[in-house]
Design a protein around this motif. Structure first.
Motif, PDB file in Angstrom:
ATOM      1  N   THR A   1      18.399  59.557  21.085  1.00  0.00           N
ATOM      2  CA  THR A   1      18.098  58.369  20.273  1.00  0.00           C
ATOM      3  C   THR A   1      16.906  58.568  19.348  1.00  0.00           C
ATOM      4  OG1 THR A   1      16.689  57.377  21.985  1.00  0.00           O
ATOM      5  CG2 THR A   1      19.047  56.846  22.042  1.00  0.00           C
TER       6      THR A   1
ATOM      7  N   ASP B   1      24.273  59.052  22.924  1.00  0.00           N
ATOM      8  CA  ASP B   1      23.971  57.662  23.239  1.00  0.00           C
ATOM      9  C   ASP B   1      24.569  56.770  22.163  1.00  0.00           C
ATOM     10  OD1 ASP B   1      22.650  55.075  23.421  1.00  0.00           O
ATOM     11  OD2 ASP B   1      21.191  56.040  24.747  1.00  0.00           O
TER      12      ASP B   1
ATOM     13  N   HIS C   1      22.643  52.878  21.470  1.00  0.00           N
ATOM     14  CA  HIS C   1      21.617  52.689  20.448  1.00  0.00           C
ATOM     15  C   HIS C   1      22.062  53.152  19.063  1.00  0.00           C
ATOM     16  CE1 HIS C   1      19.040  52.645  24.126  1.00  0.00           C
ATOM     17  NE2 HIS C   1      18.423  51.715  23.434  1.00  0.00           N
ATOM     18  N   VAL C   2      23.035  54.060  19.023  1.00  0.00           N
ATOM     19  CA  VAL C   2      23.514  54.598  17.753  1.00  0.00           C
ATOM     20  C   VAL C   2      25.036  54.469  17.732  1.00  0.00           C
ATOM     21  CG1 VAL C   2      23.653  56.643  16.288  1.00  0.00           C
ATOM     22  CG2 VAL C   2      21.607  56.260  17.697  1.00  0.00           C
TER      23      VAL C   2
END
Length: 256
Positions: free
Chosen positions: A69, A99, A102-103
């Motif tokens: 992240t 991830d 978050h993305v």
């Protein structure tokens, strides 16, 4: 009894909550039989901090890598990772992985490419990987297979048995954190029953994910004890057996 915290961020722990110094925090951990620690790097801007801790304290080891992240700092090449890993106290590459919480997946090409570089650095250095995966289990396993990832651990595991089995089939270890103590983690506890004993690790991921009975308060590597205690309950074993097993597994994985 000796317990190893296989994944923590000592450089980010609020020391004021644990006596005000690294030494007091380590003493608190020793009181709960937690005697060795892998302090995990998440960006190169703070690599020197984790490396310093590892060099200053015999019982602390460190890794080198950039968390999936992290977007603002340096994005390392394979060669840079290999150069930074070239020290006996740097025992792992990571943490790395994917991830999609978050993305967004469709904007994460850079994340997947970074993951591949970390796998290459792990394979070339012979140092195991520390893998983070969140809402990206299919792509994580697929890239591990494509790049022929050779050794490492799925840290803070919170996925299903299918994902655990795929990682185990690649030769990876499975590390459980304080999440297994949460009331909401019944399904994860079922996974924890199935992982072969010789592939188990325990961790805190401190300062995050504080286990019961301290959930909601600051976390410390000392609380690996409560993760081991819960894992023993889940598997019908004793804390001492879990301590011996996970310590032996850690030393085997990281060639200590």
């Amino acid at each position: 009894m000796n317990i190893i915290d296989s994944h923590c961020h000592i450089d980010r722990v609020d020391l004021a909550e644990f006596g005000g110094s690294i030494e007091s925090m380590l003493s608190h951990a020793k009181d709960l039989s937690v005697t060795q620690f892998l302090c995990v790097c998440i960006d190169l801007e703070h690599f020197d901090d984790v490396f310093y801790l590892a060099k200053a304290h015999e019982q602390i080891y460190a890794s080198v890598g950039v968390h999936p992240t992290e977007q603002e700092g340096k994005d390392p090449s394979v060669e840079e990772l290999l150069a930074l890993a070239d020290h006996e106290k740097i025992i792992a590459i990571g943490e790395t992985g994917l991830d999609y919480f978050h993305v967004k997946k469709d904007t994460a090409d850079w994340q997947r490419e970074r993951f591949r570089r970390h796998i290459a650095a792990s394979n070339q250095s012979g140092k195991p990987m520390i893998i983070h995966t969140r809402e990206a289990k299919v792509d994580t396993i697929e890239i591990m297979q494509q790049e022929q990832a050779k050794a490492g651990v799925m840290h803070c595991f919170s996925e299903d048995w299918e994902t655990a089995k795929a990682a185990l089939d690649l030769g990876f270890y499975i590390s459980f954190s304080g999440i297994i103590t949460f009331k909401s983690a019944a399904d994860l506890r079922e996974v924890a029953k199935k992982v072969p004993a010789d592939r188990l690790l325990v961790e805190t991921d401190s300062p995050y994910l504080t286990p019961v009975p301290y959930r909601g308060r600051a976390n410390s590597p000392a609380y690996t004890y409560y993760v081991a205690e819960k894992l023993a309950e889940i598997r019908g074993s004793s804390v001492n057996d879990i301590a011996q097993t996970t310590t032996a597994n850690f030393k085997r994985l990281f060639s200590l």
